[in-house]
Every structure is written in C-alpha cells, then in structure tokens.
Scaffold this active site. Structure first.
Site, mmCIF file in Angstrom:
data_model
loop_
_atom_site.group_PDB
_atom_site.id
_atom_site.type_symbol
_atom_site.label_atom_id
_atom_site.label_comp_id
_atom_site.label_asym_id
_atom_site.label_seq_id
_atom_site.Cartn_x
_atom_site.Cartn_y
_atom_site.Cartn_z
ATOM 1 N N GLU A 3 -0.938 7.544 -0.193
ATOM 2 C CA GLU A 3 -2.002 6.713 0.365
ATOM 3 C C GLU A 3 -2.141 5.508 -0.543
ATOM 4 O OE1 GLU A 3 -5.983 5.314 0.699
ATOM 5 O OE2 GLU A 3 -6.337 7.469 0.448
ATOM 6 N N GLY A 17 -2.887 5.399 -4.691
ATOM 7 C CA GLY A 17 -2.839 4.287 -5.623
ATOM 8 C C GLY A 17 -2.224 3.055 -4.988
ATOM 9 N N SER A 18 -1.588 2.253 -5.795
ATOM 10 C CA SER A 18 -1.046 0.981 -5.333
ATOM 11 C C SER A 18 0.296 1.163 -4.610
ATOM 12 C CB SER A 18 -0.833 0.050 -6.528
ATOM 13 O OG SER A 18 0.205 0.555 -7.361
ATOM 14 N N CYS A 69 -13.038 0.487 -2.357
ATOM 15 C CA CYS A 69 -12.877 1.585 -1.405
ATOM 16 C C CYS A 69 -11.544 1.434 -0.689
ATOM 17 C CB CYS A 69 -14.005 1.590 -0.383
ATOM 18 S SG CYS A 69 -15.660 1.696 -1.085
#
Length: 461
Positions: free
Chosen positions: A231, A209-210, A264
């Site tokens: 990630e 995520g962010s 993506c």
C-alpha cells in the site's frame, strides 16, 4: 559500536527513544522461533485463536491513556483525538468475527458421488509486517489480526518514527498470553530488512509506505516467490456535484484534507467542484479551514500538530511555492509562529486557480494542503480524477447514489466513497491501483491474501 534507531520527536526535536537494531543472531533466532511456533499455532482451533486476539485487543485498549500522549510525542497527532482505539477495535472485532466464514472450506458446486472435494485456506507461514508511522496502530492491525486468525506467525518491523508502537503490540500480546514466537517485534535498519526479505525465511510481507519503498521491497524479495502486499502512495480526489448537501460536504472534506496534519493514506489532496456550486463551496471550505489551531499536540486546544518530520513539511512548502509561482491563489494565510523552513509545524492551506501542471495537484503531498478546481461536468471531473499515477480512494458528494455508482465505475481507484472519505471499511477491501500498489487488506480478500488455497480430492473405493 552498536547501531541504533533514533526516534526524534516532532514536538520539540528531542531524542524521544533509541533502540539497538537486531543482530544477525537475533534475527535468525526470531525467524526460527516464528517457524516453530507457527506450526503449533496453525493447529490451534480457530475459536481459541480468536480468544487470544480479543484478549490482546483488551490489553491494548487498556493502555490507551498512555498511548495517546506517546503518539503525540512520536508523530505529532494531537491528544484531543484520543489515539486510534476506535478503528483498532472495530477492525479487530470485525476480522475475528469474519474468520470462520472467510476461512471455511469451499465445496465445488458440482457434487460427484464417491468423491469428497473441497478447497481449504491454509496459512502462508511467517508474515512480516512493515508498518508506517502515520497511523501506526491501524495500519499494523490491518494485517496482524487476520494473519494471526488465519494461523500465521507474525513479525512486526515498525517505522523508526513510531518505534514504541511495536513494543506496545508485543506487551499486549504478552498480557494476552499468546504463545511465544507467534508474534514478535523487531528493530531493523533498511539493509537488514531487505536482507530478511531476500532470505527465503519470510512467506508474506505487507508493506505500507512510499512508492520507492515498495519498489525496494519487490527488488529485495525477487526470486523468493514470497507474496507481497503493497500500500503505497495516494493522491485521493473528491468530486462535488451540483446536488451536494453543501454544509455536510464542506465539513467532511475539510476534515478529510487536514486531519492528522494531512498525513493520511486516503486523505483528500485535491477537490473538483462543479461550477454551479463552486463559489459557495470554496467560501465554506476556507472558512472551515480557518477554524483549525496549529500547535503543540499535547495541548487539548490544538487541532493540527506538527508533521512527523521537518522534511515532510518543507516538501509541502515547496509544492505551495511552486503553485503560487505558476498562478495559484492561497486563501488561508494562517500565521503560526513556528511555521518556517526546517520546522515540522505547518499551517493548513487552501489553493485555487490550480491546474495539473502543478505538483500539488499530481504528486502526493501528505500534508495539510489542498487544491480546489472548478469543473464543467462529470466528464471533466472524471478525466482529472484519473489524471494521477495513484489510485487508493475517491469520493463523490451527491444525493444521487445511482449516479455515484455509475461515476465510480469510471474512476481508477481502489475504493469509491459517496458522502464520506478517509475511512477503511473492514467489511470490504483496502486496495489500490497503479502506483498505489497491489494486494488487499480487510474483508474476505484480506484473508485470501494471507492464506493459500489447498485442494482436497478424496475418492472412496
């Protein structure tokens, strides 16, 4: 009143699904079932675990005709692309095949008579997977399959935008006959997720995520000593060298920039082109981009569907507007009826005359926009590629593999590609540097991060 998570479809703004969040009692029951089930699962022979996982794969693939339009309604990907079954199958089969070698005992090289010494990879326990909406099956598979193969129990908390994906996973595991409690799907809000992370009941969490979300995960897990795989953001660059095969690079970089509406993790967001081929590259890139068709993802003619939420599209619109105010030039100008503020439908755009004072060249866009800059030489290209808070992948477009490898050594990134982009190789590792996060999925490293080393030092007397 029971709190629910609502899935608003980007196709037409309708309420597509709604599910109640788990109660405290349900959360406790899920973690207790996982704890109990994991003990027996860890004792299950590896080959048998593999049979369960492959049976799950077959059950999931059998659902694909239903999954494809369901994905379009949930997050907007056009049905023409057929979902994520190819990557799901490749990664699952690879990680199942790799398990025996990756989890095999490691014997020290210095043999000692009278001693039996080895290192064994043992499961962590309960693995929580917090999966994102952009590649909802692939990103989840990255952790779920090796976690199960390694003997862990898995709890999946999927993104609100793709609520139904978690249910598909649960159904496929049920069809496969996986022992109850080994895999469970759960619906949580943010507060509940943070509470679960801090409870001490989770042994590992993989979050995609962010950057802000990753920091929240670390804060929530502080003091528990659980491990985390994060990630997070990306601003993946490409460098086009003078000896490039131009048509190949154009076709692949346009696809890498705009597939999935640019949503993506490793999509191409900025391109640096050597001055010797700059004009030809830009001309080809613009022409290829103009072939895209923006529209309803349920229409087979559509190649770019809506972004997952209107606010994501509005952020890209703001980046474009800022770049244009600072002197950037937009080249596509595609007219789309519903491309307007507050709409998730957004036409692809190519910008030149950009620089690193513009947000579009430094901050993650996660949408169908790309900036292209001319560079004089390798040194300038590398400096610009590294001028980012992120580092997930970088691609080099050249016919000289030795040169690409040497340049790759200088790029601050998790993966270096040559003549391709936007791909996860299950035989390597999926990882990043800087604000892109920590940990790694896929390959042997993926197994290392979902197990702990345990040493055996057995002396004969």
């Amino acid at each position: 009143m029971v709190e629910t998570i609502k899935l608003i479809s980007p196709v037409d703004g309708s309420l597509h699904a709604e599910r109640p969040v788990a109660s405290d009692a349900e959360i406790n029951a899920i973690t207790e079932r996982a704890k109990t089930a994991q003990i027996a699962w860890a004792e299950t022979p590896l080959a048998e675990r593999g049979r369960y996982v492959l049976a799950f794969l077959e059950a999931l693939l059998a659902m694909n005709e239903e999954i494809v339009p369901e994905l379009a309604w949930q997050m907007g990907r056009p049905v023409r692309y057929g979902g994520e079954k190819g990557g799901v199958e490749e990664r699952t089969r690879y990680m199942v095949d790799l398990a025996a070698a990756a989890l095999a005992d490691v014997i020290p090289h210095d043999a000692r008579p009278g001693f039996h010494r080895y290192l064994r990879r043992v499961p962590l326990g309960i693995v929580l997977v917090i999966a994102p909406w952009n590649y909802p099956y692939l990103t989840a598979i990255n952790t779920i399959v090796p976690a199960l193969m390694a003997g862990n129990a898995v709890i999946l908390k999927h993104a609100a935008q793709t609520l139904l994906v978690g249910e598909r996973f649960a159904k496929a595991f049920e069809v496969a006959g996986l022992p109850k409690g080994v895999f469970q799907n759960i619906v949580l809000n943010h507060v509940q997720t943070e509470k679960l992370l801090g409870s001490g009941k989770i042994d590992h969490c993989n979050f995609t995520g962010s950057v802000a979300g990753g920091r929240a995960m670390e804060k929530a897990a502080a003091g528990t000593f659980m491990t985390l795989g994060l990630e997070l953001g990306g601003k993946d660059p490409a460098y086009v060298l003078p000896d490039v095969k131009l048509d190949h690079a154009v076709a692949n970089l346009v696809d890498g920039a705009f597939y999935n509406s640019g949503q993506c993790c490793c999509g191409i967001e900025r391109v640096y082109v050597h001055e010797k081929v700059y004009d030809d590259f830009v001309e080809g890139f613009i022409a290829e981009t103009k072939n895209y068709v923006v529209g309803n993802p349920l229409d087979e003619a559509t190649t770019i569907g809506p972004m997952a939420q209107p606010r994501f599209a509005d952020f890209v619109r703001e980046q474009k507007a800022e770049a244009l105010r600072k002197g950037a030039v937009a080249h596509v100008g595609m007219k789309v009826d519903n491309d307007r503020e507050g709409s998730p439908y957004l036409a692809p755009e190519v910008l030149t005359n950009v620089n690193h004072q513009m947000s579009v060249m430094r901050e993650e866009s996660f949408g169908p926009i790309v900036g292209i800059m001319k560079v004089r030489d390798d040194d300038e290209a590398i400096q610009l590629m590294n001028d980012s808070p992120y580092g997930l992948t970088a691609s080099l477009w050249t016919t000289d593999a030795d040169r690409a490898a040497a340049l790759g050594d200088r790029i601050e990134t998790g993966t270096v590609f040559m003549n391709r982009c936007d791909y996860v190789d299950p035989g390597l590792v999926w990882t990043g540097v800087k604000d892109t996060g920590k940990g790694g999925a896929m390959g042997r490293t993926g197994y290392d991060n979902l197990t702990r080393p345990k040493g055996y030092h057995l002396r004969e007397v």
